[in-house]
Design an enzyme around this catalytic site. Structure first.
Site, PDB file in Angstrom:
ATOM      1  CE1 TYR A  29      -4.115   1.793   0.607  1.00 19.31           C
ATOM      2  CE2 TYR A  29      -2.565   3.342   1.574  1.00 19.31           C
ATOM      3  CZ  TYR A  29      -3.742   3.019   1.145  1.00 19.31           C
ATOM      4  OH  TYR A  29      -4.672   4.108   1.014  1.00 19.31           O
ATOM      5  CG  ASP A  38     -12.089  16.299 -26.213  1.00 13.96           C
ATOM      6  OD1 ASP A  38     -11.446  16.948 -27.010  1.00 13.96           O
ATOM      7  OD2 ASP A  38     -12.701  15.225 -26.640  1.00 13.96           O
ATOM      8  CG  ASP A  70      -2.028  17.168 -21.986  1.00 11.00           C
ATOM      9  OD1 ASP A  70      -1.611  15.927 -21.802  1.00 11.00           O
ATOM     10  OD2 ASP A  70      -3.197  17.207 -22.309  1.00 11.00           O
ATOM     11  CE  LYS A 114      -3.984   9.442 -24.721  1.00 11.92           C
ATOM     12  NZ  LYS A 114      -4.757   9.617 -23.648  1.00 11.92           N
ATOM     13  CG  HIS A 168     -18.369  12.890 -28.143  1.00 13.23           C
ATOM     14  ND1 HIS A 168     -18.531  13.835 -27.277  1.00 13.23           N
ATOM     15  CD2 HIS A 168     -17.326  12.179 -27.698  1.00 13.23           C
ATOM     16  CE1 HIS A 168     -17.464  13.801 -26.267  1.00 13.23           C
ATOM     17  NE2 HIS A 168     -16.796  12.696 -26.788  1.00 13.23           N
TER      18      HIS A 168
HETATM   19  N1  F0G Z   1      -4.528  15.097 -22.976  1.00 10.92           N
HETATM   20  C1  F0G Z   1      -4.363  14.612 -24.111  1.00 10.92           C
HETATM   21  C2  F0G Z   1      -3.525  15.318 -25.072  1.00 10.92           C
HETATM   22  C3  F0G Z   1      -4.949  13.343 -24.406  1.00 10.92           C
HETATM   23  O1  F0G Z   1      -4.963  13.237 -25.820  1.00 10.92           O
HETATM   24  C4  F0G Z   1      -5.693  12.839 -23.438  1.00 10.92           C
HETATM   25  C5  F0G Z   1      -6.600  11.501 -23.840  1.00 10.92           C
HETATM   26  C6  F0G Z   1      -5.621  13.152 -22.136  1.00 10.92           C
HETATM   27  C7  F0G Z   1      -5.100  14.085 -21.929  1.00 10.92           C
HETATM   28  C8  F0G Z   1      -6.538  12.553 -21.136  1.00 10.92           C
HETATM   29  O2  F0G Z   1      -5.920  11.267 -20.924  1.00 10.92           O
HETATM   30  O3  F0G Z   1      -7.581   9.581 -21.354  1.00 10.92           O
HETATM   31  O4  F0G Z   1      -5.642   9.028 -19.759  1.00 10.92           O
HETATM   32  O5  F0G Z   1      -7.470  10.483 -19.067  1.00 10.92           O
HETATM   33  N2  F0G Z   1      -6.776  11.302 -25.013  1.00 10.92           N
HETATM   34  C9  F0G Z   1      -7.581  10.028 -25.480  1.00 10.92           C
HETATM   35  C10 F0G Z   1      -7.713  10.159 -27.282  1.00 10.92           C
HETATM   36  C11 F0G Z   1      -8.771   9.587 -24.869  1.00 10.92           C
HETATM   37  O6  F0G Z   1      -8.320   9.403 -27.592  1.00 10.92           O
HETATM   38  O7  F0G Z   1      -7.058  11.048 -27.662  1.00 10.92           O
HETATM   39  P1  F0G Z   1      -6.712  10.116 -20.273  1.00 10.92           P
END
Ligand code: F0G
Length: 457
Positions: free
Chosen positions: A72, A125, A214, A257, A449
């Protein structure tokens, strides 16, 4: 004879995927109310919905899964992840979270207040969502050329320094930080140059504002710096990554990613106050400071994934495959956001389906046609995603209607990519027959969506 290009891995485990008939797909997509998110993955042959959490882990990452430490507190696997992140980025405080948006949540809970303005380059988003949910504004300062899909620029994800400087001047005292997304997903997986990052840093310094990256696809960004920016040809990806992060005060990361894991994320920084402030929200929402919503084994696999994800041989395979799709579309005359990005091809749906009226959801129509053609699933980046204006409740019709084909890491072969391109060509060849799209019959008031229900217009 020159040896042809080939991947720098071989395959140790496979997963069967299933072809289907057009009749089956017609039935399934109708049952899914023409929403690609509502399709069972078993009904999809090649799934390009996202590159997030869909990659294939390596044998070494699986080995880490077996030896992960599930304590933990103070888990060995957390230390491993912490040390790799510090070594790659220079950030000594690491707060683990279950995924990228959770890192945004814990940090923004500490930093973002109602009425704030947060400038950046096409906020993702969830980033925008976490800002707007706190009644603050996500101000887009991306270069204007990013909206012209046919314009070839090496760093089309860049921040416009003039727009940023003006924004910081106009909103003095009201900007908690600037956020730069590397690579810029929304603009087409387009990179940001080191020179641009440096300029942004200087503007932030001038106004005394901290800078956050980011970093979901930071390694892909470094690949483009190495291959496109003068002076970086001979540096390793890891050297470039270190230089990039030396310009930031902190990073949020979706490890799904570029860390090539199926789930995970973190926030990292050298600012003690940011770490202390957000760690309270981390403990409340994610878990204790040394696991934050992840299993020990997942943190260990994440550490290994970061090391592999920042290798040039891996990145050239990965980005080469995205480019292959772009090259095939060039051959067939199919327009997309140029040049090919790091993780996806964004097909310009307005140009592919010129006869479908915008009220009938052009990019969604193209996504459905591609699915019907070959069982390939992409994702709409158009009117459905843009949603309604929060005040007037009218549909917002974005300038660009795109179909994103995101390529999972190490998952599909070049032959799969050829199938995708050929399927798209078949749709393109009958574009003049496709004159109508879809209409909304049911939708939620926000993030529609994901659950929207449609029928043929
Ligand atoms: N920032 C970027 C640039 C992203 O592309 C995503 C997620 C996130 C933050 C959020 O990360 O999904 O781990 O909570 N992108 C995915 C996509 C969902 O399909 O482009 P997460």
């Amino acid at each position: 004879m020159n040896l042809p290009f080939s991947e720098s891995f071989r395959i140790k485990m496979v997963e069967a995927i299933h072809r289907s008939t057009r009749e089956e797909r017609e039935k399934w997509i109708k049952e899914a109310k023409y929403n690609l998110f509502a399709l069972a993955s078993d009904y999809v042959f090649i799934d390009l919905l996202t590159d997030s959490g869909t990659g294939a882990m390596s044998d070494r990452q699986w080995a880490e899964i077996m030896t992960g430490d599930e304590s933990y507190a103070g888990a060995r696997s957390f230390k491993k992840m912490h040390d790799v992140i510090e070594q790659l980025t220079g950030f000594k405080y690491v707060l683990p979270t279950h995924q990228g948006r959770a890192a945004e949540n814990v940090l923004f809970s500490h930093l973002v207040k109602a009425g704030n303005v947060i400038p950046g380059n096409s906020h993702f988003d969830t980033t925008k969502g976490h800002i707007e949910f706190r009644k603050a504004e996500a101000l887009d300062c991306t270069i204007s050329e990013a909206a012209d899909t046919q314009k070839e620029l090496p760093f089309k994800g860049n921040v416009d320094p003039q727009k940023l400087d003006t924004a910081l001047e106009n909103h003095k005292g009201n900007v908690p930080f600037v956020i730069v997304t590397i690579t810029n997903n929304t603009a087409g997986g387009q990179p940001v140059s080191m020179q641009n990052l440096r300029e942004v840093r200087e503007i932030c310094n001038k106004h005394n504002i901290p800078l956050l990256f980011d970093s979901a696809r930071f390694a892909e960004n470094a690949y483009f710096i190495k291959t496109r920016e003068k002076g970086y040809e001979n540096k390793t990806i890891k050297e470039i990554v270190r230089e990039m992060f030396s310009l930031a005060d902190g990073m949020t990361m979706s490890a799904k990613k570029d860390a090539i894991v199926n789930i995970g994320g973190f926030f990292a920084t050298n600012k003690e106050d940011w770490y202390e402030g957000s760690s309270i929200f981390g403990i409340m929402n994610e878990g204790f400071l040394t696991y934050g919503g992840m299993a020990g084994r997942d943190m260990a696999a994440l550490a290994q994934g970061l090391l592999e994800g920042t290798e040039m041989s891996y990145l050239s395979d990965r980005i080469g495959q995205v480019k292959l799709l772009g090259d095939l579309l060039d051959e067939y005359g199919i327009p997309y956001q140029r040049p090919a990005g790091g993780h996806a091809i964004f097909v310009d749906a307005k140009k592919v389906l010129p006869n479908v009226p915008k009220e009938q959801l052009i990019a969604q129509t193209l996504g459905i046609e591609l699915y019907l053609e070959a069982g390939v699933r992409g994702v709409e980046i158009g009117t459905l995603l843009a949603d309604r204006d929060p005040i007037t409740r009218e549909n917002r019709f974005p300038e660009l209607e795109l179909l994103r084909l995101a390529i999972p890491r190490r998952t599909y072969t070049d032959n799969h990519i050829r199938v995708v391109a050929a399927a798209l060509k078949n749709v393109f060849d009958r574009r003049n027959e496709i004159k109508s799209g879809y209409k909304i019959v049911k939708e939620k008031p926000i993030m529609r969506h994901f659950t929207v229900e449609l029928e043929r217009a």
